[in-house]
Design a protein around this motif. Structure first.
Motif, PDB file in Angstrom:
ATOM      1  N   ILE A  33       0.837  -1.204   0.000  1.00 42.76           N
ATOM      2  CA  ILE A  33       0.000   0.000   0.000  1.00 42.76           C
ATOM      3  C   ILE A  33       0.872   1.255   0.000  1.00 42.76           C
ATOM      4  N   LEU A  37       0.559   4.301  -2.661  1.00 42.29           N
ATOM      5  CA  LEU A  37       0.286   5.674  -2.220  1.00 42.29           C
ATOM      6  C   LEU A  37       1.396   6.622  -2.664  1.00 42.29           C
ATOM      7  N   THR A  51      -4.657   8.747   1.020  1.00 40.67           N
ATOM      8  CA  THR A  51      -4.307   7.964   2.209  1.00 40.67           C
ATOM      9  C   THR A  51      -4.859   6.546   2.103  1.00 40.67           C
ATOM     10  N   GLN A  52      -4.439   5.704   3.021  1.00 36.26           N
ATOM     11  CA  GLN A  52      -4.982   4.346   3.071  1.00 36.26           C
ATOM     12  C   GLN A  52      -6.481   4.390   3.341  1.00 36.26           C
ATOM     13  N   GLU A  56      -9.456   2.320   1.462  1.00 38.10           N
ATOM     14  CA  GLU A  56     -10.451   1.527   2.182  1.00 38.10           C
ATOM     15  C   GLU A  56     -11.869   1.998   1.858  1.00 38.10           C
ATOM     16  N   ILE A  69      -7.620  -5.448   0.068  1.00 34.84           N
ATOM     17  CA  ILE A  69      -6.503  -5.149   0.964  1.00 34.84           C
ATOM     18  C   ILE A  69      -6.332  -6.317   1.914  1.00 34.84           C
ATOM     19  N   ASP A  72      -0.787  -5.185   4.758  1.00 28.05           N
ATOM     20  CA  ASP A  72      -0.299  -3.896   4.261  1.00 28.05           C
ATOM     21  C   ASP A  72      -0.166  -3.877   2.740  1.00 28.05           C
TER      22      ASP A  72
END
Length: 191
Positions: A33, A37, A51-52, A56, A69, A72
């Motif tokens: 991830i 990013l 962002t993560q 999500e 996902i 990580d």
């Protein structure tokens, strides 16, 4: 932020052209991830840092389950057109490879050579066109570096198979690099 557009870009990167984003997919198609990013944010195409939590949210609100996902890492679940998943098997590359970079990064590269930065490997392209597409993600007029792989192998650089468009290495010494300048034909030369 337009999450639909972001979702499309993520799908494009993970399904079709991971080398343009300098992503390193594993055997199951996952990419860290943090690496995704970094690739998305370095382009400066979005009004704020991705962002993560954005990833999500894309997964949670999607009508079709396109991404997954696990821990990580993230991957797309279907629709891949890449010829193969990136493998990290040693190989003998073509005598010349290319790397697209920014004007800003060039002085440091000429001092220290190519380093993987936030990635595990330096990504090298098999042709100028691919290197240019990669470079344009960070600079509208990228500098294309020409890599002498024969000289690099002589000083101990190992190359790894990426896919049909990409080779990988841990670093590339400055002495194995030159700035690529396209050859121009004289006006009276037939093409």
């Amino acid at each position: 932020m337009n999450l639909v557009e972001l979702s499309k870009e993520i799908s494009y990167a993970l399904r079709h052209t991971p080398w343009e984003y300098e992503l390193e997919l594993d055997e199951q198609g996952f990419v860290p991830i943090a690496q995704l990013l970094h690739a998305l944010n370095e382009s400066g195409a979005y009004e704020r840092e991705i962002t993560q939590a954005d990833l999500e949210q894309i997964i949670a609100t999607s009508e079709k389950k396109r991404h997954e996902i696990v821990g990580d890492k993230i991957r797309t679940l279907y629709g891949h057109t890449i010829p193969q998943i990136i493998k990290k098997e040693p190989g003998i590359p073509p005598a010349v490879l290319y790397h697209g970079t920014t004007h800003k990064a060039l002085p440091q590269i000429l001092l220290d050579g190519l380093k993987p930065m936030q990635r595990q490997y330096v990504h090298l392209s098999v042709d100028v066109e691919t290197a240019t597409r990669v470079g344009k993600r960070r600079d509208p007029e990228p500098i294309i570096l020409k890599i002498n792989t024969v000289a690099a192998q002589k000083v101990g650089i190992l190359f790894f198979v990426g896919n049909d468009k990409v080779w990988l290495c841990k670093e590339m010494p400055k002495d194995c690099l030159s700035i690529f300048t396209p050859k121009t034909l004289p006006c009276n030369t037939a093409v």
